[in-house]
Design an enzyme around this catalytic site. Structure first.
Site, PDB file in Angstrom:
ATOM      1  N   TYR A 142       0.814  -1.219   0.000  1.00 59.49           N
ATOM      2  CA  TYR A 142       0.000   0.000   0.000  1.00 59.49           C
ATOM      3  C   TYR A 142       0.848   1.271   0.000  1.00 59.49           C
ATOM      4  CZ  TYR A 142      -4.127  -2.882   0.648  1.00 59.49           C
ATOM      5  OH  TYR A 142      -5.121  -3.793   0.468  1.00 59.49           O
ATOM      6  N   TYR A 148     -11.316  -7.652   7.241  1.00 58.41           N
ATOM      7  CA  TYR A 148     -10.207  -7.749   6.295  1.00 58.41           C
ATOM      8  C   TYR A 148      -9.950  -9.223   5.992  1.00 58.41           C
ATOM      9  CZ  TYR A 148      -5.757  -7.550   3.971  1.00 58.41           C
ATOM     10  OH  TYR A 148      -4.769  -7.705   3.030  1.00 58.41           O
ATOM     11  N   ASP A 150     -12.209 -16.915   9.224  1.00 57.32           N
ATOM     12  CA  ASP A 150     -10.875 -16.536   8.766  1.00 57.32           C
ATOM     13  C   ASP A 150      -9.998 -16.331  10.005  1.00 57.32           C
ATOM     14  OD1 ASP A 150      -8.599 -15.232   7.946  1.00 57.32           O
ATOM     15  OD2 ASP A 150      -9.619 -13.801   6.635  1.00 57.32           O
ATOM     16  N   LYS A 181      -0.596 -16.874   8.184  1.00 56.00           N
ATOM     17  CA  LYS A 181       0.286 -16.001   8.977  1.00 56.00           C
ATOM     18  C   LYS A 181       1.270 -16.749   9.903  1.00 56.00           C
ATOM     19  CE  LYS A 181      -1.380 -11.464   8.302  1.00 56.00           C
ATOM     20  NZ  LYS A 181      -2.719 -11.036   7.936  1.00 56.00           N
TER      21      LYS A 181
HETATM   22  C1  LIG Z   1      -3.374 -11.117   6.584  1.00 52.92           C
HETATM   23  C2  LIG Z   1      -4.741 -11.611   6.476  1.00 52.92           C
HETATM   24  C3  LIG Z   1      -5.219 -12.177   5.277  1.00 52.92           C
HETATM   25  C4  LIG Z   1      -4.404 -12.252   4.013  1.00 52.92           C
HETATM   26  O1  LIG Z   1      -3.263 -13.047   4.145  1.00 52.92           O
HETATM   27  P1  LIG Z   1      -2.040 -12.849   3.105  1.00 52.92           P
HETATM   28  O2  LIG Z   1      -1.069 -13.913   3.512  1.00 52.92           O
HETATM   29  O3  LIG Z   1      -1.534 -11.452   3.315  1.00 52.92           O
HETATM   30  O4  LIG Z   1      -2.578 -13.042   1.749  1.00 52.92           O
HETATM   31  C5  LIG Z   1      -6.519 -12.661   5.264  1.00 52.92           C
HETATM   32  N1  LIG Z   1      -7.306 -12.595   6.351  1.00 52.92           N
HETATM   33  C6  LIG Z   1      -6.877 -12.060   7.521  1.00 52.92           C
HETATM   34  C7  LIG Z   1      -7.783 -12.039   8.703  1.00 52.92           C
HETATM   35  C8  LIG Z   1      -5.593 -11.537   7.614  1.00 52.92           C
HETATM   36  O5  LIG Z   1      -5.181 -10.981   8.757  1.00 52.92           O
END
Ligand SMILES: *Cc1c(COP(=O)(O)O)cnc(C)c1O
Length: 431
Positions: free
Chosen positions: A23, A151, A252, A281
């Site tokens: 970004y 997100y 997620d 992550k």
């Molecule tokens: C970071 C994140 C993503 C995306 O993961 P990337 O490895 O950056 O593609 C998706 N969902 C959540 C909740 C995140 O924190």
């Protein structure tokens, strides 16, 4: 001590002029700080200065940096094979990892798809939900419900369920599919909901569930969309409504997974199991990019009995053995580390030392959950000025919008965490 080589300024110029960072603008670039090595909870800059890391490289480096056990796992796997295709081939690192994931994730999640990044695992989750509904004869259920200020990643499917304003949906309006957004839960983590208030959700489901394949959310902690910790009652309610309206629940857990919130997975705060779950992550302890999407026997079976007969996805680097071998070691380290008491200790210290910053006039709110501490300011933070201040003060903290937040490696010691908090306190005093 060997003399530190200072960083070639022509490299930095190239970086500023030619390389996009997350970004950023290439015509009005913000400063970047060259890091030459990292060890424990410290990043070492090219000029020799050491910074205590408050970010865990965006939730990933839970064991800190340059971890001997992870280094060994990587070199050990390297001597066997760095990569091999996953189509028609399998290998022990992937099998071991998927077995472990099935064991440690909420009940019912037993089928695993290995993806190469968090965003891809979200795309995979959404495609699973669509294929599932299609196979059930519900091809009209092709939208998603989600929560504002969420997100889920930067690829287009994931982006379409990110917060519409934060994700600048209007810019991409003819390109992005349109989904359905409910308001951010108003009640905090420690607060209860009464049924009346959740009645609005019921209404929303009644009106819209016939076109929705699934509800996708970040359980308990909304991360990059605003660092908001919400009530487990809300998550329980969404689980119940998804069941009643024949929608899948996609959790997620890419940011929240692997202990960060005080439970191994944030879904456990509400005692629920999702139908589909994304992890990423911290999966490899911050060493490699790797993610996974897990689902239930029932969802997998339905998909595979559908028109396609298979699940329609398969990245080139799927199940990368190097990443899987490191993830296996990282999980072993984490599970053997007494992580609960470590997170508790971090949480206690954050509550003791960070919460009082809420008294400052420029601070709107301070909140703590597990190993996450958030200072929400009244006004947006000047990121490059704040970063410069923090680097001068010997810490690595990268705010966004009006949020100064830390989620340090779990191995951080009390005095280093204190140092991070003092830096935030000094920043606030100097605003
Ligand atoms: C970071 C994140 C993503 C995306 O993961 P990337 O490895 O950056 O593609 C998706 N969902 C959540 C909740 C995140 O924190």
């Amino acid at each position: 001590m060997p003399q530190e080589s200072t960083f070639d300024t022509s490299l930095l110029t190239f970086d500023q002029e030619n390389i996009w960072h997350p970004y950023t603008s290439l015509t009005n670039p913000l400063p970047t700080y060259p890091v030459v090595s990292a060890s424990g909870v410290r990043l070492k800059l090219a000029d020799g200065k050491e910074l205590i890391d408050g970010m865990s490289s965006w939730w990933t480096a839970i064991h800190g940096y340059n971890v001997p056990e992870l280094n060994d796992a990587a070199t050990d796997q390297l001597s066997k094979m760095a990569h091999v295709m996953f189509g028609g081939i399998t290998h022990e690192p992937a099998i071991k990892l998927c077995h472990k994931l099935v064991e440690i994730t909420p009940a019912g999640l037993e089928k695993v798809f290995l993806a190469d990044s968090g965003s891809v695992s979200v795309e995979v989750a959404m495609k699973m939900a669509i294929q599932y509904q299609h196979a059930k004869g519900n091809s009209h259920k092709n939208k998603f419900m989600t929560i504002r200020n969420g997100y889920h990643g930067d690829t287009t499917g994931a982006m379409s369920v990110c917060d519409p304003e934060g994700g600048m949906h209007h810019l991409f309006s003819d390109f992005l599919p349109k989904h359905l957004f409910v308001d951010q839960p108003s009640k905090r983590f420690s607060e209860k909901y009464d049924e009346d208030e959740l009645g609005q959700l019921e209404q929303f489901f009644r009106l819209n569930s016939d076109k929705c394949a699934a509800f996708i959310l970040e359980p308990i902690v909304q991360g990059a969309g605003g660092m908001w910790f919400y009530s487990p009652d809300y998550l329980k309610k969404i689980r119940q409504l998804c069941d009643e309206h024949d929608m899948l629940l996609i959790a997620d857990e890419i940011a929240t997974g692997f202990g960060r919130t005080g439970k191994f997975f944030a879904c456990e705060h509400a005692d629920i199991s999702p139908d589909i779950m994304c992890v990423g992550k911290a999966l490899t302890g911050g060493y490699m990019t790797l993610a996974a999407t897990l689902t239930t026997h029932q969802v997998a079976e339905t998909i595979c009995n559908g028109e396609a007969g298979v699940f329609m996805h398969g990245p080139t680097f799927m199940g990368n053995p190097l990443a899987c071998a490191i993830a296996n070691k990282s999980l072993e380290l984490l599970l053997d580390s007494g992580w609960q008491s470590k997170i508790k200790a971090i949480e206690k210290q954050l509550k003791r030392e960070l919460l009082p910053l809420g008294n400052a006039l420029c601070v709107k709110d301070v909140r703590v959950l597990g190993a996450i501490g958030v200072v929400e300011m009244n006004d947006p933070v000047d990121v490059s000025r704040a970063q410069e201040f923090f680097v001068k003060n010997g810490v690595w903290i990268r705010p966004f919008r009006n949020l100064i937040y830390i989620m340090p490696p779990f191995v951080i010691e009390e005095n280093d965490l204190h140092f991070l908090i003092v830096a935030i306190s000094n920043y606030i005093d100097n605003i």
